[in-house]
Design a protein around this motif. Structure first.
Motif, short mmCIF file in Angstrom:
data_model
loop_
_atom_site.label_atom_id
_atom_site.label_comp_id
_atom_site.label_asym_id
_atom_site.label_seq_id
_atom_site.Cartn_x
_atom_site.Cartn_y
_atom_site.Cartn_z
N PHE A 227 -2.24 4.16 -13.67
CA PHE A 227 -1.73 3.65 -12.38
C PHE A 227 -1.25 2.27 -12.46
O PHE A 227 -1.80 1.39 -13.04
CB PHE A 227 -3.01 3.65 -11.22
CG PHE A 227 -3.32 5.01 -10.78
CD1 PHE A 227 -2.69 5.68 -9.88
CD2 PHE A 227 -4.24 5.62 -11.52
CE1 PHE A 227 -3.18 7.00 -9.55
CE2 PHE A 227 -4.96 7.01 -11.30
CZ PHE A 227 -4.16 7.47 -10.10
N ASP A 228 -0.29 1.97 -11.64
CA ASP A 228 0.24 0.61 -11.48
C ASP A 228 -0.81 -0.13 -10.44
O ASP A 228 -1.76 0.39 -10.17
CB ASP A 228 1.32 0.41 -10.61
CG ASP A 228 2.67 1.09 -11.75
OD1 ASP A 228 2.55 1.13 -12.73
OD2 ASP A 228 3.68 1.59 -11.33
N ALA A 229 -0.68 -1.42 -10.11
CA ALA A 229 -1.54 -2.03 -9.39
C ALA A 229 -1.64 -1.57 -8.00
O ALA A 229 -0.43 -1.24 -7.57
CB ALA A 229 -0.90 -3.63 -9.42
N SER A 230 -2.49 -1.71 -7.10
CA SER A 230 -2.73 -1.41 -5.93
C SER A 230 -2.09 -2.41 -5.08
O SER A 230 -1.83 -3.47 -5.46
CB SER A 230 -4.23 -1.39 -5.48
OG SER A 230 -4.95 -0.27 -6.50
N THR A 231 -1.45 -1.90 -3.95
CA THR A 231 -0.80 -2.65 -3.14
C THR A 231 -1.35 -2.68 -1.73
O THR A 231 -1.80 -1.72 -1.25
CB THR A 231 0.65 -2.29 -3.10
OG1 THR A 231 0.71 -0.92 -2.60
CG2 THR A 231 1.32 -2.27 -4.39
N LEU A 232 -1.21 -3.52 -0.76
CA LEU A 232 -1.59 -3.92 0.48
C LEU A 232 -0.34 -4.43 1.25
O LEU A 232 0.23 -5.30 0.85
CB LEU A 232 -2.64 -4.62 0.76
CG LEU A 232 -3.22 -4.83 2.13
CD1 LEU A 232 -4.81 -4.96 2.32
CD2 LEU A 232 -2.43 -5.98 3.06
N ALA A 233 0.10 -3.62 2.52
CA ALA A 233 1.18 -4.04 3.16
C ALA A 233 0.73 -4.12 4.55
O ALA A 233 0.10 -3.21 5.14
CB ALA A 233 2.30 -3.01 3.14
N VAL A 234 1.16 -5.23 5.21
CA VAL A 234 0.72 -5.34 6.56
C VAL A 234 1.99 -4.69 7.44
O VAL A 234 3.30 -4.93 7.04
CB VAL A 234 1.07 -6.90 7.17
CG1 VAL A 234 0.86 -7.03 8.54
CG2 VAL A 234 0.01 -7.62 6.18
N THR A 235 1.71 -3.60 8.31
CA THR A 235 2.72 -2.98 8.71
C THR A 235 3.28 -3.32 10.08
O THR A 235 4.44 -3.02 10.71
CB THR A 235 2.55 -1.46 8.81
OG1 THR A 235 1.42 -1.18 9.30
CG2 THR A 235 2.56 -1.03 7.23
N THR A 236 2.28 -3.66 10.97
CA THR A 236 2.76 -4.45 12.28
C THR A 236 1.43 -5.51 12.77
O THR A 236 0.27 -5.45 12.25
CB THR A 236 2.68 -3.16 13.26
OG1 THR A 236 3.03 -3.60 14.60
CG2 THR A 236 1.42 -2.56 13.42
#
Length: 379
Positions: A227-236
């Motif tokens: 797997f590639d690195a895990s990601t966190l995205a702020v969506t709102t």
């Protein structure tokens, strides 16, 4: 021979926007029943699902296909150059909602299965599990099929999900796993007050901004073997405050984490709660969290199944597919609890877009790949 291009067109003409069945599963049930498949509708809630098996129940060796006939909404109809449910062919390309994701994939594996069991009846079973709830919340689709299969003693030895997997070129990628997906909903509460007297208020917007900055700047990992690195995205981030001179009492924020096998939903939830608790203490706010996990990470280790699929892809396309775990979630996240699963399908560049389309030659090529996989599996 069963024409996968004509079948794709027939399926596109069924307006099966989630959760509508639109006639797609009715069409497939009739076609598969005529070919000798034992078909059962496994509907649950508002969702229509179809299970079709050729061969004996409980066969020692069974190959399964999984896919969906539901599609996302059309969007701006005026932006389309073709009827989204017309299956128009121009210059060797078929246009329509679901042309790529994934009525062509369903048509290809249904056509391959029908012709295979007719021409070379295998010593075993060929199973098709097709849902009308992959593009929705997915709680009454493939999950309903798997629940029913467990109750009835139905079993796949291995499964291939026919989702689009190739980024640019037919044959370049197959999926042997997927990242997990978890959404977290934060509610940050402070004390409302006048902006001219901030010492009399507790500003939840400032606290929210600080928490989102802290979370988005954190390195979850640098990747794992598959797997590639895990990601966190702020969506709102939203406080719904129309006034410019009022510090609001509450603010809400949402983040989505796509995580690899270095994490579990439980470990991520513990981390998020710890970060929220620290920030609440620092700012004098209270922070509530709510979690929604749409799938855990998983990988089917490279081996006999991935080798079989890769060999068939290379034989038909001349391309050796990369073994990938990239992309979003799919129903493979449910199938992996039942049997080993991999994914292979078309180029996905136009899925969910206006003028979604697929070269008809690639639909025929995909059927040939699936046929070769079936032949190799039962050889």
């Amino acid at each position: 021979m069963t024409d996968p291009v004509a079948l794709t067109a027939d399926l596109i003409r069924c307006p099966s926007v989630t959760p509508a069945e639109g006639g797609a599963l009715v069409l497939l049930e009739r076609l598969l029943s005529e070919a000798g498949f034992a078909c059962t509708r496994v509907d649950r809630g508002e969702t229509a699902n179809l299970y079709a098996r050729w061969g004996a129940q409980g066969a020692a060796k069974s190959f399964g296909f999984n896919g969906h006939t539901d599609v996302v909404p059309v969007g701006d109809l005026a932006a389309w150059s073709a009827d989204p449910f017309g299956a128009e062919i121009r210059d060797g390309v078929m246009y329509g909602r679901g042309a790529t994701d994934m009525k062509s994939g369903v048509a290809a594996f249904a056509a391959a299965a029908i012709d295979f069991v007719r021409d070379t009846p295998p010593d075993g079973a060929v199973i098709l599990a097709i849902t009308g709830d992959e593009e929705g919340d997915a709680q009454d689709g493939t999950l309903a099929l798997l629940d029913w299969m467990a109750e009835q003693g139905e079993q796949m030895s291995v499964c291939l999900v026919g989702e689009p997997t190739c980024p640019e070129v037919m044959g370049e990628m197959m999926k042997i796993g997927r990242r997990g997906s978890m959404t977290t909903y934060f509610t940050i509460r402070g004390v409302q007050g006048h902006v001219a007297y901030p010492h009399r208020a507790v500003n939840p917007v400032h606290a929210t901004a600080a928490l989102m900055h802290r979370l988005s700047g954190h390195v979850l990992d640098t990747g794992t073997d598959h797997f590639d690195a895990s990601t966190l995205a702020v969506t709102t981030i939203d406080c719904g405050n129309p006034a410019t001179n009022v510090i609001p009492a509450e603010c809400r924020a949402t983040v989505n984490i796509r995580f690899n096998d270095a994490h579990s939903p439980d470990s991520l939830q513990r981390w998020l709660r710890s970060e929220a608790d620290q920030l609440a203490t620092q700012t004098g706010t209270t922070i509530d969290l709510r979690f929604s996990v749409s799938g855990d990470s998983f990988v089917t280790p490279p081996g006999a199944l991935s080798d079989l699929v890769a060999a068939a892809v290379t034989a038909e396309t001349g391309v050796t597919p990369a073994l990938s775990t990239s992309g979003g979630t799919s129903d493979a996240r449910f199938m992996k609890n039942h049997c080993p699963v991999v994914e292979f399908g078309l180029v996905g560049k136009t899925m969910h877009k206006v003028d979604e389309c697929v070269p008809v030659a690639e639909i025929e090529q995909l059927k040939a790949i699936y046929t070769r996989i079936l032949s190799g599996y039962f050889a």
